[in-house]
Design a protein around this motif. Structure first.
Motif, short mmCIF file in Angstrom:
data_model
loop_
_atom_site.label_atom_id
_atom_site.label_comp_id
_atom_site.label_asym_id
_atom_site.label_seq_id
_atom_site.Cartn_x
_atom_site.Cartn_y
_atom_site.Cartn_z
N GLY A 16 -8.38 26.98 -15.54
CA GLY A 16 -7.60 26.91 -15.83
C GLY A 16 -5.63 28.14 -15.46
N SER A 17 -5.83 27.81 -14.32
CA SER A 17 -4.95 28.59 -13.04
C SER A 17 -3.65 27.63 -13.81
N GLY A 18 -3.51 26.30 -14.09
CA GLY A 18 -2.45 25.61 -15.23
C GLY A 18 -2.00 24.59 -13.47
N LYS A 19 -3.60 24.01 -12.68
CA LYS A 19 -2.90 22.69 -11.68
C LYS A 19 -3.03 21.54 -12.04
N THR A 20 -3.42 20.87 -13.17
CA THR A 20 -3.04 20.64 -13.91
C THR A 20 -1.32 19.67 -14.56
N THR A 21 -1.26 21.28 -15.27
CA THR A 21 0.10 21.18 -16.02
C THR A 21 1.01 21.39 -14.55
N LEU A 22 1.16 21.80 -13.98
CA LEU A 22 1.91 22.13 -12.47
C LEU A 22 2.26 19.99 -12.12
N LEU A 23 1.04 19.91 -11.45
CA LEU A 23 0.55 18.34 -11.40
C LEU A 23 2.04 17.74 -12.50
N ASN A 24 1.00 17.74 -13.17
CA ASN A 24 1.79 16.70 -14.37
C ASN A 24 3.69 17.23 -14.67
N HIS A 25 3.77 17.92 -14.27
CA HIS A 25 5.76 18.57 -14.38
C HIS A 25 6.28 17.83 -12.55
N LEU A 26 4.97 17.72 -12.20
CA LEU A 26 5.87 17.07 -11.05
C LEU A 26 5.78 15.81 -10.80
N LEU A 27 5.27 15.39 -11.69
CA LEU A 27 5.28 13.83 -12.25
C LEU A 27 6.46 13.58 -12.48
N ARG A 28 6.24 14.34 -13.88
CA ARG A 28 7.56 14.65 -14.79
C ARG A 28 9.18 14.37 -14.70
N ALA A 29 8.91 15.08 -13.22
CA ALA A 29 10.51 15.56 -12.82
C ALA A 29 10.70 14.70 -11.16
N SER A 30 9.72 13.68 -11.25
CA SER A 30 9.92 13.06 -9.95
C SER A 30 11.28 12.50 -9.64
N ARG A 31 11.81 12.18 -9.87
CA ARG A 31 13.53 11.68 -10.50
C ARG A 31 13.47 10.28 -9.40
N GLY A 32 12.22 9.76 -9.64
CA GLY A 32 12.01 8.67 -8.96
C GLY A 32 11.09 8.46 -7.44
N THR A 33 10.62 9.65 -7.55
CA THR A 33 10.19 9.09 -6.11
C THR A 33 8.77 8.83 -6.25
N ARG A 34 8.21 8.36 -5.39
CA ARG A 34 6.65 7.94 -5.38
C ARG A 34 6.08 8.70 -5.04
N ILE A 35 4.52 9.21 -5.96
CA ILE A 35 4.15 10.56 -6.06
C ILE A 35 2.42 9.42 -6.18
#
Length: 351
Positions: A16-35
C-alpha cells in the motif's frame, strides 16, 4: 567499445505504500528510455499496455520498446537478469519491484552477488506511505531497519498530511540515518532522479508507453503532470576546465545535504588518472564511479548536474569550486584515488 553495465534499481516498500503507482509513473514518464522491470508480485503491473501485452503470456510482458515485466520468485533473479540483459533487449535500466513483504536487503545481496557481468547495482529506493507511516511502523517494526539501508526514500502520499509532512520527513530522515527523503504525490518523481533518460527525440523500438497511452486514454492528463515535474526540483550545473582533487570531491560527496537527491556527470581527476574520465552516479547516499577512457579529441572538463529540493545552490557550487586542483603544488598524491576506487566495481577498476 564495450557496452556499459545496466544499472539495476531495487524499489521496495510495504503493502500500500505506492510502489506500483511509482513504477507505473516511471514507465509513463520514461521519455523513450528502455526500462526492464522485474516484479515478484504476480499481476502488479497495471499499465494500459496490458491489453496489448497480455497475448504474450500471464507471467511475462514484452513490448517493442524493451520493457519487460515478470512475476518472479527471488531465487530466479539471475535467470531473469540474464533474459533482460541479452543484447537484443537493448535496455537502459532495470527496476526490481520487491514484494510488499519482501526483505529488500536480501535482494540487494543477491544483486551484489550476481554472476551477471552486464548489470551493476543502482541503489535501493524505499517507498513510504506518509499517511499510514505510524500504523505501518506499528505493524512492521522492521521498517526502521529497512529505512536505515535505503539510499533514497520516497515519502509518497505527502499531499494527504499537509503541514505535518515536514515533521514526518525530519523523523524519517533521523530513522534513516541521513538518507535523502523525497516527498511525492501519486508516486510522481522525475525519472532523472533515478536514472539517465534518453533524449525524447531518440526513439528505439516499435512501441512506447507514450504510444499506448494515446491509444488507451484513461481520461487523465498524465502528460501535463509529467511535463511539470521539474517544478518540484532545483537543478544545478557545475563545469570545471581544471581537474578536481579526488579527496576533496569525496569530502563534498560525504557531506552532501539531505535534499540533494541526484548527482550525475563526468569528472576529470587530472594527473591522478590521466587516461580515464569518471562517470559519477549518485542517488541519495548511493554512489558509484565508472572509469572510461577519454574519447578521442574530447575536451578534458568536469561536468556535473545536481538535482535536489530546498538546497543551497550557491553553497553547493562553492564547495565544488573548492574541490578543484589549485595547481602543480596541489597535485594529488599516489594514494588519493583510493577513496574513489572504493566506489568502482572491482572488474571495472582493473586497468
Amino acid at each position: 567499445m564495450a557496452r556499459k553495465p545496466i544499472p539495476v534499481i531495487v524499489l521496495a516498500g510495504f503493502l500500500g505504500s505506492g510502489k506500483t503507482t511509482l513504477l507505473n509513473h516511471l514507465l509513463r514518464a520514461s521519455r523513450g528510455t528502455r526500462i526492464g522491470v522485474i516484479v515478484n508480485d504476480f499481476g502488479s503491473i497495471e499499465i494500459d499496455a496490458m491489453t496489448v501485452a497480455g497475448q504474450l503470456g500471464d507471467s511475462t510482458v514484452s513490448l517493442g520498446n524493451g520493457c519487460l515485466c515478470c512475476a518472479v520468485d527471488a531465487s530466479e533473479l539471475d535467470v531473469f537478469l540474464d533474459k533482460l540483459t541479452r543484447p537484443a533487449a537493448r535496455l537502459d535500466v532495470i527496476v526490481i519491484e520487491a514484494s510488499g513483504l519482501a526483505e529488500p536487503q536480501e535482494l540487494v545481496r543477491m544483486l551484489l552477488a550476481s554472476d551477471n557481468e552486464r548489470v551493476v547495482y543502482g541503489g535501493l529506493v524505499q517507498v513510504v506511505d506518509a499517511a499510514e507511516f505510524d500504523a505501518t511502523r506499528e505493524r512492521h517494526p522492521e521498517i526502521d531497519r529497512q529505512l536505515g539501508i535505503a539510499d533514497l526514500i520516497v515519502l509518497n502520499k505527502a499531499d494527504r498530511i499537509g503541514e505535518a509532512g515536514q515533521l514526518l520527513r525530519e523523523r524519517i530522515t533521523a530513522l534513516a540515518e541521513g538518507a535523502a527523503v523525497m516527498p511525492a504525490t501519486y508516486g510522481r518523481i522525475d525519472p532523472e532522479v533515478l536514472f539517465e533518460c534518453r533524449p525524447r527525440t531518440e526513439r528505439v523500438g516499435q512501441l512506447s508507453f507514450e504510444d499506448l497511452r494515446d491509444d488507451h486514454d484513461d481520461g487523465h492528463d498524465h502528460e501535463d503532470h509529467d511535463g511539470h515535474l521539474h517544478a518540484a526540483y532545483e537543478t544545478v550545473s557545475f563545469s570545471s576546465a581544471g581537474p578536481l582533487h579526488p579527496r576533496r570531491l569525496l569530502d563534498f560527496l560525504d557531506s552532501r545535504p539531505d535534499g540533494l537527491y541526484r548527482i550525475k556527470g563526468f569528472v576529470d581527476f587530472g594527473a591522478a588518472d590521466p587516461h580515464n574520465r569518471y562517470a559519477i552516479h549518485a542517488v541519495g547516499r548511493f554512489l558509484r564511479f565508472h572509469p572510461e577512457p577519454w574519447p578521442d579529441g574530447a575536451e578534458r572538463v568536469t561536468q556535473l548536474v545536481l538535482i535536489g529540493s530546498g538546497i543551497d545552490t550557491g553553497a553547493l557550487l562553492k564547495q565544488l569550486e573548492a574541490a578543484r586542483t589549485a595547481g602543480p603544488q596541489d597535485a594529488p598524491d599516489e594514494h588519493s584515488m583510493w577513496g574513489v576506487l572504493r566506489f568502482v566495481q572491482e572488474e571495472e577498476a582493473a586497468p
